[in-house]
Enzyme design. Sequence first.
Site, PDB file in Angstrom:
ATOM      1  N   CYS A  50      -3.969  90.659  52.755  1.00  0.00           N
ATOM      2  CA  CYS A  50      -5.202  90.335  52.021  1.00  0.00           C
ATOM      3  C   CYS A  50      -6.068  91.542  51.718  1.00  0.00           C
ATOM      4  O   CYS A  50      -6.868  91.515  50.774  1.00  0.00           O
ATOM      5  CB  CYS A  50      -5.999  89.280  52.793  1.00  0.00           C
ATOM      6  SG  CYS A  50      -6.522  89.808  54.443  1.00  0.00           S
ATOM      7  N   CYS A  62      -9.195  89.695  51.482  1.00  0.00           N
ATOM      8  CA  CYS A  62     -10.078  89.915  52.624  1.00  0.00           C
ATOM      9  C   CYS A  62     -10.267  91.413  52.808  1.00  0.00           C
ATOM     10  O   CYS A  62      -9.550  92.225  52.218  1.00  0.00           O
ATOM     11  CB  CYS A  62      -9.500  89.274  53.889  1.00  0.00           C
ATOM     12  SG  CYS A  62      -7.998  90.088  54.484  1.00  0.00           S
TER      13      CYS A  62
END
Length: 342
Positions: free
Chosen positions: A176, A257
């Site tokens: 991510c 992320c």
Amino acid sequence: MYTAIATEALRRRGEERERKREKRRASTYRGKCSLRTGLALSSPAARTPAASSTSWSGRPSSDPTADCCTQRMKLCYCLLLCFLVAGITGGAIGIYKWYHSGLNRWHGTGSTADFQKIIQERCDTYPQQIWSYFRNRNCQEIRQAFMSAFISKDPCKATKEDYKPLIDLADSTVPCGKRVFWSKTKELAREYAKKRGLVTLEDTLLGYLADGLNWCGEPGSSDLNTWSCPDWKRDCRTNFLSVFWEVLSERFAASACGTVQVVLDGSLENAFDEMSIFGRVEAPNLSPVVTLQAWLVHDPAKPPRDSCSGSSIKKLKSILSERKVRFICWDNLSRDQFLRSS
């Protein structure tokens, strides 16, 4: 003497009567010629032209209607043939124009030639060509799922659900925090990602399969439309090409992320475009756990026209602020400076 005169007078009267009879015969023959022409196709004379102009004795016939009828027959044949050819040609042209006017009604580029073959080959070679995280996949099933998503369907009525079977088969697992977004800087962003071991959307399996291709079908047809496909601006936004990239982009952004990157074109007056895929789909779907680092890179041959304090970047900050996404911005970078940056 009187006998000679009388004989001469009788001879002249006989000749006069003969001339009148010949005129009447000729008139009668002309009247009957049209009727004989109509019957000529089934007449033995029509099948054996020599018989129509030659007597049983082999000498030319003295019937003046023979040549007349033969010429009329030839003219009728020629006219019939001309009308037949013209009708067939006109009909074929009309059908061709009618069929292809429907396929050519859109304003976008038609489906890529050999679309299925390209998808299959890219899928087969993907693990060897792209650095990525991937699972074992059945490329034939992926190709079939790709085709089933849009073939035989209205090209302007695509939905996210159309691509769900395909995504379930071929969704890539990408770390991510290794994602790079871009807007109008595709090649530069991919070069940057490659140098740093990062991933753009086009480096994922589905992004790699579809990169640079066009596709659409027609309702009720198992063929791709290679003539034209709907344009996002001029025809419809819910076309299968646009919806595909929106689905992939949304998933790519929503699962990000850590610190992720976006490469923007600082040579443009508005480096951030709200109507781009990044502006409409990716930025609004970043989660609060993300820090977005923006790079405004300008063309070496052009001065920078936008900066981190410009109006378009302020708009991007506003969108991210609503999502509680942290934002970092770097501007006034040339291409070489950007590629050397840490």
